[in-house]
Design a protein around this motif. Structure first.
Motif, mmCIF file in Angstrom:
data_model
loop_
_atom_site.group_PDB
_atom_site.id
_atom_site.type_symbol
_atom_site.label_atom_id
_atom_site.label_comp_id
_atom_site.label_asym_id
_atom_site.label_seq_id
_atom_site.Cartn_x
_atom_site.Cartn_y
_atom_site.Cartn_z
ATOM 1 N N GLN A 75 72.678 -12.368 7.894
ATOM 2 C CA GLN A 75 73.521 -11.124 7.768
ATOM 3 C C GLN A 75 74.139 -10.770 6.519
ATOM 4 N N ASP A 76 74.243 -11.896 5.623
ATOM 5 C CA ASP A 76 74.779 -11.469 4.427
ATOM 6 C C ASP A 76 73.693 -11.124 3.201
ATOM 7 N N MET A 77 72.610 -11.757 3.399
ATOM 8 C CA MET A 77 71.504 -11.274 2.540
ATOM 9 C C MET A 77 70.758 -9.875 3.088
ATOM 10 N N ASN A 78 71.195 -9.396 4.146
ATOM 11 C CA ASN A 78 70.440 -8.093 4.736
ATOM 12 C C ASN A 78 71.146 -6.809 3.874
ATOM 13 N N GLU A 79 70.239 -6.180 3.100
ATOM 14 C CA GLU A 79 70.883 -4.965 2.574
ATOM 15 C C GLU A 79 71.004 -3.778 3.249
ATOM 16 N N SER A 80 70.097 -3.626 4.463
ATOM 17 C CA SER A 80 70.354 -2.456 5.091
ATOM 18 C C SER A 80 71.553 -2.332 6.100
ATOM 19 N N GLY A 81 71.951 -3.611 6.387
ATOM 20 C CA GLY A 81 72.929 -3.791 7.513
ATOM 21 C C GLY A 81 72.563 -4.032 8.995
ATOM 22 N N ILE A 82 71.370 -3.897 9.150
ATOM 23 C CA ILE A 82 70.861 -4.074 10.655
ATOM 24 C C ILE A 82 70.968 -5.461 11.135
ATOM 25 N N TYR A 83 70.787 -6.400 10.270
ATOM 26 C CA TYR A 83 71.347 -7.900 10.525
ATOM 27 C C TYR A 83 72.805 -7.898 11.391
ATOM 28 N N ASN A 84 73.408 -7.148 10.505
ATOM 29 C CA ASN A 84 75.059 -7.184 10.902
ATOM 30 C C ASN A 84 75.301 -6.567 12.156
ATOM 31 N N GLU A 85 74.520 -5.500 12.070
ATOM 32 C CA GLU A 85 75.131 -4.517 13.451
ATOM 33 C C GLU A 85 74.157 -5.031 14.812
ATOM 34 N N GLY A 86 72.891 -5.564 14.792
ATOM 35 C CA GLY A 86 72.366 -5.597 15.735
ATOM 36 C C GLY A 86 71.667 -7.283 15.922
ATOM 37 N N LEU A 87 71.915 -8.125 15.300
ATOM 38 C CA LEU A 87 71.480 -9.610 15.289
ATOM 39 C C LEU A 87 72.489 -10.419 16.002
ATOM 40 N N THR A 88 72.102 -11.130 17.010
ATOM 41 C CA THR A 88 73.290 -12.146 17.473
ATOM 42 C C THR A 88 72.530 -13.561 17.854
ATOM 43 N N LEU A 89 73.176 -14.513 17.841
ATOM 44 C CA LEU A 89 72.762 -15.818 18.423
ATOM 45 C C LEU A 89 72.599 -15.745 19.880
ATOM 46 N N HIS A 90 71.721 -15.867 20.545
ATOM 47 C CA HIS A 90 71.379 -15.986 21.915
ATOM 48 C C HIS A 90 71.422 -17.281 22.407
ATOM 49 N N SER A 91 70.689 -18.220 21.968
ATOM 50 C CA SER A 91 70.846 -19.625 22.473
ATOM 51 C C SER A 91 69.864 -20.488 21.683
ATOM 52 N N ILE A 92 69.986 -21.940 21.877
ATOM 53 C CA ILE A 92 69.141 -22.735 21.121
ATOM 54 C C ILE A 92 68.403 -23.675 21.923
ATOM 55 N N LEU A 93 66.891 -23.693 21.763
ATOM 56 C CA LEU A 93 66.011 -24.015 22.692
ATOM 57 C C LEU A 93 65.979 -25.662 22.582
ATOM 58 N N TRP A 94 65.888 -26.149 21.330
ATOM 59 C CA TRP A 94 65.993 -27.483 21.161
ATOM 60 C C TRP A 94 66.416 -27.756 19.816
ATOM 61 N N THR A 95 66.751 -28.950 19.424
ATOM 62 C CA THR A 95 67.305 -29.366 18.413
ATOM 63 C C THR A 95 67.237 -30.864 17.985
ATOM 64 N N LYS A 96 66.944 -31.293 16.911
ATOM 65 C CA LYS A 96 66.403 -32.542 16.247
ATOM 66 C C LYS A 96 67.216 -33.032 15.195
ATOM 67 N N LYS A 97 67.769 -34.088 14.888
ATOM 68 C CA LYS A 97 68.487 -34.280 13.816
ATOM 69 C C LYS A 97 68.060 -35.781 13.081
ATOM 70 N N ILE A 98 67.645 -35.783 11.782
ATOM 71 C CA ILE A 98 67.040 -36.759 11.149
ATOM 72 C C ILE A 98 67.930 -37.045 9.956
ATOM 73 N N GLN A 99 68.102 -38.217 9.782
ATOM 74 C CA GLN A 99 69.071 -38.526 8.659
ATOM 75 C C GLN A 99 68.121 -39.009 7.465
ATOM 76 N N GLY A 100 68.377 -38.193 6.330
ATOM 77 C CA GLY A 100 67.394 -38.624 5.192
ATOM 78 C C GLY A 100 67.989 -39.268 4.170
ATOM 79 N N ARG A 101 67.397 -39.579 3.044
ATOM 80 C CA ARG A 101 68.145 -40.334 2.174
ATOM 81 C C ARG A 101 69.306 -39.350 1.431
ATOM 82 N N TYR A 102 69.131 -38.477 1.328
ATOM 83 C CA TYR A 102 70.257 -37.704 0.644
ATOM 84 C C TYR A 102 70.708 -36.514 1.537
#
Length: 178
Positions: A46-73
């Motif tokens: 939303q911050d990087m979108n210059e037209s504003g369409i992501y601000n007006e109409g883009l929302t988080l609906h859901s998360i289907l899956w997630t996986k977390k990995i601990q890297g070195r840094y």
């Protein structure tokens, strides 16, 4: 598989997994961190979108899956998020996106012998800021006519704001100085 709904995930989120032999769903409970990371990606878009369409109409609906990995840094979180928008070019109400979020570790130990740097602050010896970055498989594509409408709306809002500032400035200059 049912998805994590952000509204349910402030304290904990539930993912419905494959069913047991008796037909009841198995439940896995996860913390709110995936919602936080997915929200970070959404707000960055939303911050990087210059037209504003992501601000007006883009929302988080859901998360289907997630996986977390601990890297070195970094802590590396991979997930599939579903965004909702009435303006998707495909005409669909929701679309899924593969996202990788990298976040540096909050506290890195100082190893004087190896001359490594630390992210600890001088004040309390603890780091409070974690830097994040993300990669997304593709950017949400929106309908061209809706993008143009949002640009026009953004320009009209800015013109209205500028007019208010001009009127306030003119009003201040009309008053006599004592």
């Amino acid at each position: 598989m049912r998805a994590i709904q952000p509204s349910l995930a402030l304290l904990k989120a539930v993912v419905f997994c494959p069913r047991y032999a008796n037909g009841s769903p198995r439940r896995l409970t996860i913390g709110s961190e995936p919602i936080d990371l997915a929200s970070y990606v959404l707000h960055s878009l939303q911050d990087m979108n210059e037209s504003g369409i992501y601000n007006e109409g883009l929302t988080l609906h859901s998360i289907l899956w997630t996986k977390k990995i601990q890297g070195r840094y970094h802590a590396i979180s991979m997930m599939e998020v579903v965004f909702a928008s009435p303006y998707f070019h495909s005409g669909s109400e929701t679309e899924s996106f593969n996202v990788v979020v990298m976040e540096n570790f909050a506290e890195e130990s100082i190893n004087e012998e190896q001359n490594k740097f630390s992210s600890k602050s001088k004040d309390d010896g603890k780091s409070t800021k974690r830097r994040r970055g993300y990669a997304i498989d593709r950017f949400p594509k929106m309908k061209e006519d809706e993008i143009e409408k949002m640009r026009i709306l953004k320009i009209e809002r800015q013109m209205t704001e500028n007019e208010k500032i001009r009127m306030a400035h003119d009003e201040m200059n009309k008053k006599p100085i004592c």
